[in-house]
Design an enzyme around this catalytic site. Structure first.
Site, PDB file in Angstrom:
ATOM      1  N   CYS A   1       0.790  -1.161  -0.083  1.00 30.09           N
ATOM      2  CA  CYS A   1      -0.008   0.165   0.083  1.00 30.09           C
ATOM      3  C   CYS A   1       0.780   1.336  -0.113  1.00 30.09           C
ATOM      4  O   CYS A   1       0.572   2.102  -0.729  1.00 30.09           O
ATOM      5  CB  CYS A   1      -0.997  -0.065   1.329  1.00 30.09           C
ATOM      6  SG  CYS A   1      -1.774  -1.505   1.458  1.00 30.09           S
TER       7      CYS A   1
HETATM    8  C1  BEZ Z   1       0.275  -5.036   1.843  1.00 29.73           C
HETATM    9  O1  BEZ Z   1      -0.816  -4.460   1.958  1.00 29.73           O
HETATM   10  O2  BEZ Z   1       1.429  -4.458   1.687  1.00 29.73           O
HETATM   11  C2  BEZ Z   1       0.212  -6.522   2.098  1.00 29.73           C
HETATM   12  C3  BEZ Z   1      -0.928  -7.158   2.282  1.00 29.73           C
HETATM   13  C4  BEZ Z   1      -0.927  -8.449   2.183  1.00 29.73           C
HETATM   14  C5  BEZ Z   1       0.064  -9.310   2.175  1.00 29.73           C
HETATM   15  C6  BEZ Z   1       1.026  -8.709   1.612  1.00 29.73           C
HETATM   16  C7  BEZ Z   1       1.479  -7.301   1.644  1.00 29.73           C
END
Ligand code: BEZ
Length: 212
Positions: free
Chosen positions: A45
């Site tokens: 994100c």
């Molecule tokens: C993330 O939002 O960075 C993320 C979410 C789930 C698994 C791996 C990364």
């Protein structure tokens, strides 16, 4: 609520990193990209919001406002924005909705309990100036979205909206496009496509991209 293409994007008032936002009023006569992410302070994100911030001029050129969303509170968003700016060398100027009470997540069906009972999925809505939903996408939490692809879709939607053409498979900006099958009047064809067009089949007519 399941939202489908052509539906009016539900209106809401919610807190954000830039204060309370009344969505339809905030949209005005712009296009919008509303995108949710699972959580603040997560790696994928962080890169996604950084990528969006770096494309600010590209969105502006197309009259598109960006707005992000997760169920994290305002203070979390504000702290995380500093991290995004620092790690992605950018300056996040768009708001992040703080949907702690899940009001917007419920309206836009962003919590998928079989994926997570608490986090929002990685969804995208492209909304036009009439507030209609023109694209929906949902990605797995572990896959960051391609924001250049989202710009490509916006370009395609705007070509359809303003120039009566569609875009073929793997189309990129500047390549030939397809005349909408609904355009059949020879006078309209001549007026709308002064650069001419090639009839490959009666249903497949190629023309140079009209806005180039
Ligand atoms: C993330 O939002 O960075 C993320 C979410 C789930 C698994 C791996 C990364």
């Amino acid at each position: 609520m399941t939202l489908r293409l052509g539906d009016i994007a539900p209106d809401f008032t919610q807190q954000s990193s830039q204060g309370a936002i009344s969505f339809h009023e905030w949209l005005g006569d712009s296009w919008a990209i509303l995108f949710s992410h699972p959580a603040d302070y997560t790696p994928v994100c962080t890169t996604e919001l950084g990528a969006t911030a770096k494309l600010a001029q590209e969105f502006k050129k197309r009259n598109v406002k960006a707005i992000a969303l997760s169920v994290d509170p305002v203070e979390s968003h504000q702290g995380w924005i500093k991290d995004i700016n620092e790690t992605q060398s950018t300056d996040v100027q768009f708001p992040i909705i703080a949907d702690a009470d899940r009001k917007v997540s419920t309206l836009y069906d962003l919590i998928h309990p079989n994926a997570s009972t608490t986090a929002t999925v990685r969804s995208v809505f492209i909304i036009d100036p009439h507030k209609k939903i023109r694209l929906t996408l949902t990605y797995p939490a572990s896959t960051g979205r391609n924001f250049n692809e989202l710009l490509r879709v916006i370009d395609s939607l705007q070509l359809t909206e303003y120039h009566s053409v569609a875009t073929p498979a793997n189309w990129e900006d500047g390549q030939d496009v397809v005349i909408l099958p609904s355009i059949t009047d020879p006078v309209v064809l001549e007026t709308k496509f002064p650069k001419g067009y090639k009839t490959v089949k009666p249903y497949l007519r190629l023309t140079p991209q009209p806005n180039k």
